[in-house]
Design a protein around this motif. Structure first.
Motif, PDB file in Angstrom:
ATOM      1  N   GLN A   7     -19.936 -37.779   9.539  1.00 37.47           N
ATOM      2  CA  GLN A   7     -19.995 -38.332   8.193  1.00 37.47           C
ATOM      3  C   GLN A   7     -20.076 -37.235   7.139  1.00 37.47           C
ATOM      4  OE1 GLN A   7     -23.102 -41.194   7.584  1.00 37.47           O
ATOM      5  NE2 GLN A   7     -22.867 -41.213   5.362  1.00 37.47           N
ATOM      6  N   GLY A   8     -19.213 -37.348   6.122  1.00 36.41           N
ATOM      7  CA  GLY A   8     -19.237 -36.411   5.013  1.00 36.41           C
ATOM      8  C   GLY A   8     -18.510 -35.111   5.255  1.00 36.41           C
ATOM      9  N   SER A   9     -17.940 -34.944   6.443  1.00 38.19           N
ATOM     10  CA  SER A   9     -17.215 -33.717   6.782  1.00 38.19           C
ATOM     11  C   SER A   9     -15.777 -34.045   7.154  1.00 38.19           C
ATOM     12  CB  SER A   9     -17.901 -32.993   7.946  1.00 38.19           C
ATOM     13  OG  SER A   9     -19.193 -32.555   7.575  1.00 38.19           O
ATOM     14  N   LEU A  10     -14.972 -33.025   7.281  1.00 42.84           N
ATOM     15  CA  LEU A  10     -13.565 -33.217   7.616  1.00 42.84           C
ATOM     16  C   LEU A  10     -13.401 -33.822   9.006  1.00 42.84           C
ATOM     17  CD1 LEU A  10     -12.117 -29.798   6.384  1.00 42.84           C
ATOM     18  CD2 LEU A  10     -11.791 -32.020   5.275  1.00 42.84           C
ATOM     19  N   SER A  11     -12.406 -34.660   9.137  1.00 43.47           N
ATOM     20  CA  SER A  11     -12.014 -35.145  10.461  1.00 43.47           C
ATOM     21  C   SER A  11     -10.988 -34.179  11.051  1.00 43.47           C
ATOM     22  CB  SER A  11     -11.413 -36.543  10.366  1.00 43.47           C
ATOM     23  OG  SER A  11     -10.137 -36.501   9.720  1.00 43.47           O
ATOM     24  N   SER A  12     -10.775 -34.288  12.341  1.00 45.70           N
ATOM     25  CA  SER A  12      -9.772 -33.437  12.984  1.00 45.70           C
ATOM     26  C   SER A  12      -8.392 -33.674  12.375  1.00 45.70           C
ATOM     27  CB  SER A  12      -9.736 -33.727  14.497  1.00 45.70           C
ATOM     28  OG  SER A  12     -10.976 -33.421  15.096  1.00 45.70           O
ATOM     29  N   GLY A  13      -8.075 -34.944  12.107  1.00 45.82           N
ATOM     30  CA  GLY A  13      -6.778 -35.256  11.514  1.00 45.82           C
ATOM     31  C   GLY A  13      -6.624 -34.668  10.126  1.00 45.82           C
ATOM     32  N   GLN A  14      -7.701 -34.671   9.350  1.00 44.57           N
ATOM     33  CA  GLN A  14      -7.633 -34.097   8.005  1.00 44.57           C
ATOM     34  C   GLN A  14      -7.443 -32.585   8.050  1.00 44.57           C
ATOM     35  OE1 GLN A  14     -11.335 -35.725   6.656  1.00 44.57           O
ATOM     36  NE2 GLN A  14     -10.386 -37.544   5.763  1.00 44.57           N
ATOM     37  N   VAL A  15      -8.051 -31.938   9.017  1.00 46.93           N
ATOM     38  CA  VAL A  15      -7.837 -30.493   9.174  1.00 46.93           C
ATOM     39  C   VAL A  15      -6.368 -30.220   9.466  1.00 46.93           C
ATOM     40  CG1 VAL A  15      -8.365 -28.476  10.605  1.00 46.93           C
ATOM     41  CG2 VAL A  15     -10.208 -30.010   9.891  1.00 46.93           C
ATOM     42  N   ARG A  16      -5.782 -31.033  10.329  1.00 45.47           N
ATOM     43  CA  ARG A  16      -4.359 -30.855  10.633  1.00 45.47           C
ATOM     44  C   ARG A  16      -3.492 -31.122   9.410  1.00 45.47           C
ATOM     45  NH1 ARG A  16      -6.185 -33.042  15.682  1.00 45.47           N
ATOM     46  NH2 ARG A  16      -5.766 -35.192  15.011  1.00 45.47           N
ATOM     47  N   GLU A  17      -3.879 -32.092   8.597  1.00 44.47           N
ATOM     48  CA  GLU A  17      -3.125 -32.367   7.366  1.00 44.47           C
ATOM     49  C   GLU A  17      -3.191 -31.192   6.399  1.00 44.47           C
ATOM     50  OE1 GLU A  17      -3.099 -36.128   5.299  1.00 44.47           O
ATOM     51  OE2 GLU A  17      -4.142 -37.068   6.977  1.00 44.47           O
ATOM     52  N   LEU A  18      -4.356 -30.598   6.265  1.00 40.94           N
ATOM     53  CA  LEU A  18      -4.485 -29.427   5.394  1.00 40.94           C
ATOM     54  C   LEU A  18      -3.542 -28.322   5.853  1.00 40.94           C
ATOM     55  CD1 LEU A  18      -8.364 -29.296   4.931  1.00 40.94           C
ATOM     56  CD2 LEU A  18      -6.677 -29.927   3.207  1.00 40.94           C
ATOM     57  N   LEU A  19      -3.468 -28.111   7.156  1.00 41.60           N
ATOM     58  CA  LEU A  19      -2.559 -27.102   7.690  1.00 41.60           C
ATOM     59  C   LEU A  19      -1.109 -27.458   7.372  1.00 41.60           C
ATOM     60  CD1 LEU A  19      -2.437 -24.512   9.538  1.00 41.60           C
ATOM     61  CD2 LEU A  19      -2.038 -26.100  11.434  1.00 41.60           C
ATOM     62  N   SER A  20      -0.750 -28.731   7.512  1.00 41.16           N
ATOM     63  CA  SER A  20       0.634 -29.150   7.273  1.00 41.16           C
ATOM     64  C   SER A  20       1.023 -29.017   5.807  1.00 41.16           C
ATOM     65  CB  SER A  20       0.832 -30.601   7.737  1.00 41.16           C
ATOM     66  OG  SER A  20       0.177 -31.514   6.865  1.00 41.16           O
ATOM     67  N   GLU A  21       0.013 -28.989   4.913  1.00 35.05           N
ATOM     68  CA  GLU A  21       0.273 -28.848   3.478  1.00 35.05           C
ATOM     69  C   GLU A  21       0.402 -27.390   3.050  1.00 35.05           C
ATOM     70  OE1 GLU A  21      -2.916 -30.956   1.637  1.00 35.05           O
ATOM     71  OE2 GLU A  21      -2.239 -32.920   2.352  1.00 35.05           O
ATOM     72  N   GLY A  22       0.341 -26.471   3.993  1.00 31.91           N
ATOM     73  CA  GLY A  22       0.549 -25.065   3.673  1.00 31.91           C
ATOM     74  C   GLY A  22      -0.713 -24.242   3.554  1.00 31.91           C
ATOM     75  N   HIS A  23      -1.870 -24.847   3.841  1.00 28.08           N
ATOM     76  CA  HIS A  23      -3.131 -24.110   3.804  1.00 28.08           C
ATOM     77  C   HIS A  23      -3.390 -23.466   5.165  1.00 28.08           C
ATOM     78  CE1 HIS A  23      -3.727 -26.141   0.008  1.00 28.08           C
ATOM     79  NE2 HIS A  23      -3.616 -27.319   0.605  1.00 28.08           N
ATOM     80  N   ARG A  24      -4.341 -22.539   5.201  1.00 26.46           N
ATOM     81  CA  ARG A  24      -4.728 -21.905   6.457  1.00 26.46           C
ATOM     82  C   ARG A  24      -6.102 -22.415   6.890  1.00 26.46           C
ATOM     83  NH1 ARG A  24      -3.666 -17.039   3.786  1.00 26.46           N
ATOM     84  NH2 ARG A  24      -5.583 -16.039   4.538  1.00 26.46           N
ATOM     85  N   ILE A  25      -6.353 -22.334   8.188  1.00 27.83           N
ATOM     86  CA  ILE A  25      -7.615 -22.783   8.753  1.00 27.83           C
ATOM     87  C   ILE A  25      -8.299 -21.616   9.461  1.00 27.83           C
ATOM     88  CG2 ILE A  25      -8.770 -24.404  10.305  1.00 27.83           C
ATOM     89  CD1 ILE A  25      -7.350 -25.744   7.935  1.00 27.83           C
ATOM     90  N   GLY A  26      -9.546 -21.379   9.080  1.00 27.47           N
ATOM     91  CA  GLY A  26     -10.359 -20.373   9.754  1.00 27.47           C
ATOM     92  C   GLY A  26     -11.639 -21.017  10.251  1.00 27.47           C
ATOM     93  N   THR A  27     -12.538 -20.221  10.803  1.00 26.01           N
ATOM     94  CA  THR A  27     -13.795 -20.742  11.323  1.00 26.01           C
ATOM     95  C   THR A  27     -14.986 -20.260  10.506  1.00 26.01           C
ATOM     96  OG1 THR A  27     -15.267 -20.864  13.243  1.00 26.01           O
ATOM     97  CG2 THR A  27     -13.959 -18.847  13.004  1.00 26.01           C
ATOM     98  N   HIS A  28     -15.964 -21.150  10.365  1.00 27.97           N
ATOM     99  CA  HIS A  28     -17.237 -20.834   9.718  1.00 27.97           C
ATOM    100  C   HIS A  28     -18.371 -20.895  10.741  1.00 27.97           C
ATOM    101  CE1 HIS A  28     -19.527 -20.086   6.141  1.00 27.97           C
ATOM    102  NE2 HIS A  28     -20.066 -21.289   6.027  1.00 27.97           N
TER     103      HIS A  28
END
Length: 217
Positions: free
Chosen positions: A81-102
């Motif tokens: 709750q209140g955080s990104l879902s796995s699907g949303q992370v994949r959508e961010l990547l598909s929109e041209g953003h990069r994904i790193g780890t925190h």
């Protein structure tokens, strides 16, 4: 120079102590993006923690201003709750953003026991990599806290780029790469001063001394 965001609007989860000061309003966010887009400077944008607002407000704002970012979600908060879902992370990547780890659980990376290091720097990256079906080789250090052992572990594990919260502009590819985090009290004038690299002599010296201390401890 890099501007770092955390949360936008109203949080959809319980916040950790002291975390609230890193949440800004939607109006602040849009104004800040406008300044960044119109500055003419080479400015990177990052988001820490993987809050739901990254997807709901952060990414749409970036699209309106023709900008992209690197998102650093916490692997242990995915699909909660209140955080990104796995699907949303994949959508961010598909929109041209990069994904790193925190990391996994939003805890300090200083003096990590072997089991903590494994979870924060290995398992978290593996979970995110499996989520996006791509290698993850960028990391953002939680709380901006690090020492020489932290940096050595990240380098040994093959992270291509590591980000701190040390603030200030930079040249080349320093290790770690400094970022400037906006807070609820940040004004447009504050951001303009940062974008103009106009922090003043004494703040600059304090920042350089603090970074040097952490790098050599």
């Amino acid at each position: 120079m890099i501007v770092n965001f955390h949360g936008i609007g109203t949080p959809a989860r319980d916040l950790e102590p002291g975390e609230g000061k890193y949440w800004i309003s939607e109006g602040q966010y849009d104004a800040f993006l406008g300044l960044i887009a119109g500055s003419g400077a080479e400015v990177g944008i990052t988001f820490d923690d993987g809050n739901l607002s990254d997807y709901a407000l952060g990414a749409p704002g970036l699209a309106r201003h023709g900008l992209t970012a690197v998102f650093f979600p916490l692997a242990g908060r995915l699909d909660t709750q209140g955080s990104l879902s796995s699907g949303q992370v994949r959508e961010l990547l598909s929109e041209g953003h990069r994904i790193g780890t925190h990391g996994y659980s939003h805890r300090s990376w200083i003096a990590m026991a072997p089991s903590v290091l494994e979870e924060e720097l290995v398992l978290a990256r593996r979970k995110l990599s499996d989520t996006i079906d791509q290698p993850v080789d960028e990391a953002a250090i939680p709380f901006g806290r690090y020492d020489r052992a932290t940096l050595a572990a990240l380098k040994r594990l093959g992270y291509r780029r590591v980000y701190s919260s040390d603030g200030g502009a930079f040249a080349g590819d320093p290790h770690p790469v400094p970022r400037w985090s906006v807070q609820s009290g940040t004004t447009e004038a504050d951001l303009e001063a940062f974008l103009n690299d106009d922090e003043g002599l004494y703040p600059r010296l304090r920042r350089i001394a603090s970074r040097a201390k952490k790098t050599w401890l």
